[in-house]
Design a protein around this motif. Structure first.
Motif, PDB file in Angstrom:
ATOM      1  N   CYS A 133       0.849  -1.185   0.000  1.00 21.31           N
ATOM      2  CA  CYS A 133       0.000   0.000   0.000  1.00 21.31           C
ATOM      3  C   CYS A 133       0.889   1.240   0.000  1.00 21.31           C
ATOM      4  CB  CYS A 133      -0.899  -0.001   1.229  1.00 21.31           C
ATOM      5  SG  CYS A 133      -1.783   1.568   1.408  1.00 21.31           S
ATOM      6  N   ASN A 135       0.161   4.064   0.855  1.00 20.89           N
ATOM      7  CA  ASN A 135      -0.174   4.911   1.998  1.00 20.89           C
ATOM      8  C   ASN A 135       0.454   4.404   3.299  1.00 20.89           C
ATOM      9  OD1 ASN A 135      -1.531   7.207   2.972  1.00 20.89           O
ATOM     10  ND2 ASN A 135      -3.167   5.920   3.775  1.00 20.89           N
ATOM     11  N   CYS A 136       0.233   3.124   3.641  1.00 23.55           N
ATOM     12  CA  CYS A 136       0.673   2.619   4.947  1.00 23.55           C
ATOM     13  C   CYS A 136       1.772   1.558   4.859  1.00 23.55           C
ATOM     14  CB  CYS A 136      -0.518   2.060   5.718  1.00 23.55           C
ATOM     15  SG  CYS A 136      -1.127   0.504   5.045  1.00 23.55           S
ATOM     16  N   CYS A 145      -5.541  -3.210   3.880  1.00 29.52           N
ATOM     17  CA  CYS A 145      -5.156  -2.391   5.015  1.00 29.52           C
ATOM     18  C   CYS A 145      -6.254  -1.413   5.399  1.00 29.52           C
ATOM     19  CB  CYS A 145      -3.884  -1.622   4.678  1.00 29.52           C
ATOM     20  SG  CYS A 145      -4.080  -0.626   3.186  1.00 29.52           S
ATOM     21  N   CYS A 147      -6.913   1.416   3.780  1.00 31.17           N
ATOM     22  CA  CYS A 147      -6.666   2.766   3.261  1.00 31.17           C
ATOM     23  C   CYS A 147      -7.561   3.016   2.048  1.00 31.17           C
ATOM     24  CB  CYS A 147      -5.220   2.924   2.831  1.00 31.17           C
ATOM     25  SG  CYS A 147      -4.068   2.851   4.185  1.00 31.17           S
TER      26      CYS A 147
HETATM   27 ZN   LIG Z   1      -2.745   1.122   3.450  1.00 26.65          ZN
END
Ligand SMILES: [Zn+2]
Ligand SMILES: [Zn+2]
Length: 169
Positions: A133, A135-136, A145, A147
């Motif tokens: 991901c 983002n994370c 996750c 997101c």
């Molecule tokens: Zn994520």
């Protein structure tokens, strides 16, 4: 390993074969050292009607990581390389020709060059690796996750499986 090939070059029909373990653990490839265990080699060199042929089989384990999700990958490779050995450059030389000096062949160097040229530099753990991901950093092969960046993909996946279901019927 240095080979002296005077006898092979000077005698038609002469053949030598060598099997050994080639150490490549110090060799960097795409920023890592993937050749953790020795490369098994099986090399034969033969003078056939005045032309000296080299055939090398190599087998090795390759430790690398997925280009998308970074998990460890272990691959086993098995390659065969063919060359024609020459004492001087001539008009029949091509990319498989190896010109040696004073009948001396640096076999390690030849095999290492061949292996590095032949081995791909990018690997995926699987063709449909979902990666991390953005983002994370979650490995999306191990689950989602939550997101938002992933939701769009998820909807798309659902849509795709619906389309597949429909085309099946
Ligand atoms: Zn994520
Ligand atoms: Zn992966």
């Amino acid at each position: 390993m240095d080979l002296k090939l005077e006898k092979v070059f000077l005698n038609e029909g002469e053949c030598i074969s060598v099997q050994y373990c080639l150490e490549m653990s110090d060799i960097c490839f795409s920023g890592t050292k993937p050749f953790r265990t020795p490369v098994k080699t099986d090399v034969s060199i033969e003078n056939h009607a005045g032309t000296v042929y080299l055939k090398a089989n190599v087998e090795f384990d390759f430790h690398t990581s997925c280009d998308r999700c970074a998990v460890d990958i272990l691959k086993r490779f098995n390659y065969t390389f063919n060359h024609i050995l020459k004492l001087a450059v001539d008009e029949n030389c091509d990319e498989n020709s190896i010109v040696i000096e004073n009948y001396k062949l640096d076999l390690d160097k030849l095999l290492i060059d061949d292996i590095l040229l032949e081995t791909p530099s990018k690997f995926l753990c699987s063709d449909d690796c979902k990666g991390l991901c953005l983002n994370c950093g979650q490995n999306l092969n191990q689950g989602m996750c939550g997101c938002n960046t992933y939701q769009g993909e998820l909807h798309f996946e659902v849509l795709k499986s619906l389309i597949n279901e429909n085309t099946k019927n």
